[in-house]
Write a protein that holds these residues in place. Structure first.
Motif, mmCIF file in Angstrom:
data_model
loop_
_atom_site.group_PDB
_atom_site.id
_atom_site.type_symbol
_atom_site.label_atom_id
_atom_site.label_comp_id
_atom_site.label_asym_id
_atom_site.label_seq_id
_atom_site.Cartn_x
_atom_site.Cartn_y
_atom_site.Cartn_z
ATOM 1 N N THR A 44 28.477 -4.240 -21.947
ATOM 2 C CA THR A 44 28.733 -5.680 -21.973
ATOM 3 C C THR A 44 30.211 -5.984 -22.198
ATOM 4 O O THR A 44 30.724 -6.980 -21.703
ATOM 5 C CB THR A 44 27.905 -6.362 -23.071
ATOM 6 O OG1 THR A 44 28.212 -5.759 -24.336
ATOM 7 C CG2 THR A 44 26.410 -6.216 -22.788
ATOM 8 N N ILE A 52 23.493 -8.479 -27.448
ATOM 9 C CA ILE A 52 24.838 -8.284 -26.935
ATOM 10 C C ILE A 52 25.281 -6.826 -27.017
ATOM 11 O O ILE A 52 25.983 -6.325 -26.145
ATOM 12 C CB ILE A 52 25.854 -9.214 -27.642
ATOM 13 C CG1 ILE A 52 27.245 -9.064 -27.033
ATOM 14 C CG2 ILE A 52 25.879 -8.979 -29.134
ATOM 15 C CD1 ILE A 52 27.303 -9.342 -25.556
ATOM 16 N N THR A 61 32.298 -9.681 -28.204
ATOM 17 C CA THR A 61 30.910 -10.090 -28.506
ATOM 18 C C THR A 61 30.812 -11.505 -29.063
ATOM 19 O O THR A 61 29.720 -12.063 -29.122
ATOM 20 C CB THR A 61 30.171 -9.141 -29.467
ATOM 21 O OG1 THR A 61 30.622 -9.325 -30.817
ATOM 22 C CG2 THR A 61 30.296 -7.686 -29.040
#
Length: 305
Positions: free
Chosen positions: A172, A197, A247
């Motif tokens: 991510t 996440i 994040t």
């Protein structure tokens, strides 16, 4: 999907009595079993038997457990791990209390990973029939769940490739030396297999080392309250409350009595496989790590277990 989530973190502590006071009374975990110099914990909104195991005798991580959806997934992951060049051994039911059979292998980072399909169902502290929003008598911070972990490895790219090939994780966020070069050097990677996440992150550093494992909170207010509890209990705080650029999570980092780093983490954004990866360059690591102050403290980059 095979791997649903990281199921447990098994860590070492120098003094089990001190550790129990920290994890049970400050963080508010529920003890589910104690035997042979080990204690097993779950948080109030977790349903499996345990998500944290503490073992007396040192510091750092012993192993991680990853839970798959179906028993047949074990064979699939075993084949994928072997194809990646990893040596895999079978794990019998009961080797870990209340955990099914599965497989075990040593990752390229030299961390031990276990994969299993079942764990004794205990249930959440509020149940599933007309449940309340939270238990009435929370202790300390009252964390609802364990969240993620950050480990160190000499070769971050190989670890990202392994998680993708074996566990079907996807990145991510990533720190890399060039945003466009496909051969850029990877400094850190955040990965998941679901909408969380990140379930695991890997940072460039010494093999087999452990940076932190985190507990989930709901929002800024809960993070701030956790900071108050840490002050009341004289918990050494590494940094925070603050926000990550990477994040977007809200965070406090702190240490257990043995020196293992913990985190409380809230926020973030939902992860999807088709979402473009957020990429960061090395000159922006401070902003990515601590978005407000935009500078790293020495402990955060040099202390690990």
């Amino acid at each position: 999907m095979a791997v649903m989530r990281m199921g447990y973190v098994h860590a070492r502590v120098t003094d089990l009595a001190e550790a129990k006071n920290h994890y049970a009374n400050t963080l508010g975990l529920y003890e589910t079993l104690a035997e042979d110099g080990k204690v097993y914990y779950k948080a109030w909104d977790e349903w499996d038997h345990h998500s944290v195991v503490l073992e007396e005798g040192g510091v750092g991580v012993v192993k991680f457990g990853f839970k798959v959806e179906y028993e047949s997934d074990i064979d699939l992951i075993e084949k994928k791990a072997q194809d990646f060049g990893l040596t895999v051994e079978r794990m019998s039911k009961g080797e870990n209390p209340e955990v099914s059979d599965g497989i075990r292998f040593i990752a390229p980072s030299e961390h031990v990973f276990e994969v299993y399909h079942g764990q004794t169902l205990i249930g959440t502290e509020v149940g599933t029939h007309n449940p309340d929003a939270f238990p009435r008598h929370l202790v300390g911070v009252g964390v609802p769940a364990r969240d993620h972990a950050l480990i160190l490895a000499e070769d971050v790219r190989t670890m990202e490739n392994m998680f993708g090939a074996v566990f079907d994780f996807f990145p991510t966020e990533r720190v890399q030396t060039d945003l466009e070069d496909k051969d850029a050097h990877f400094i850190a990677s955040w990965m998941t297999a679901n909408n969380q996440i990140h379930q695991i992150a890997v940072l460039e550093g010494p093999q087999a080392k452990f940076h932190h494992f985190a507990f989930k909170l709901g929002d800024w207010t809960e993070v701030g309250r956790a900071g108050d509890i840490f002050a009341m209990d004289d918990v050494p705080i590494d940094i925070g409350p603050t926000r990550h650029g990477i994040t977007r999570g809200q965070t406090i980092y702190f240490f257990d009595p043995s020196g293992n780093r913990n985190e409380v983490f809230a926020g973030g954004y939902p992860a999807y496989r088709d979402r473009p990866i957020n990429k960061w360059t090395p000159d922006q690591i401070a902003k990515g790590t601590f978005y407000h102050a935009r500078e790293l403290n020495e402990r955060f980059t040099s202390v690990y277990t």
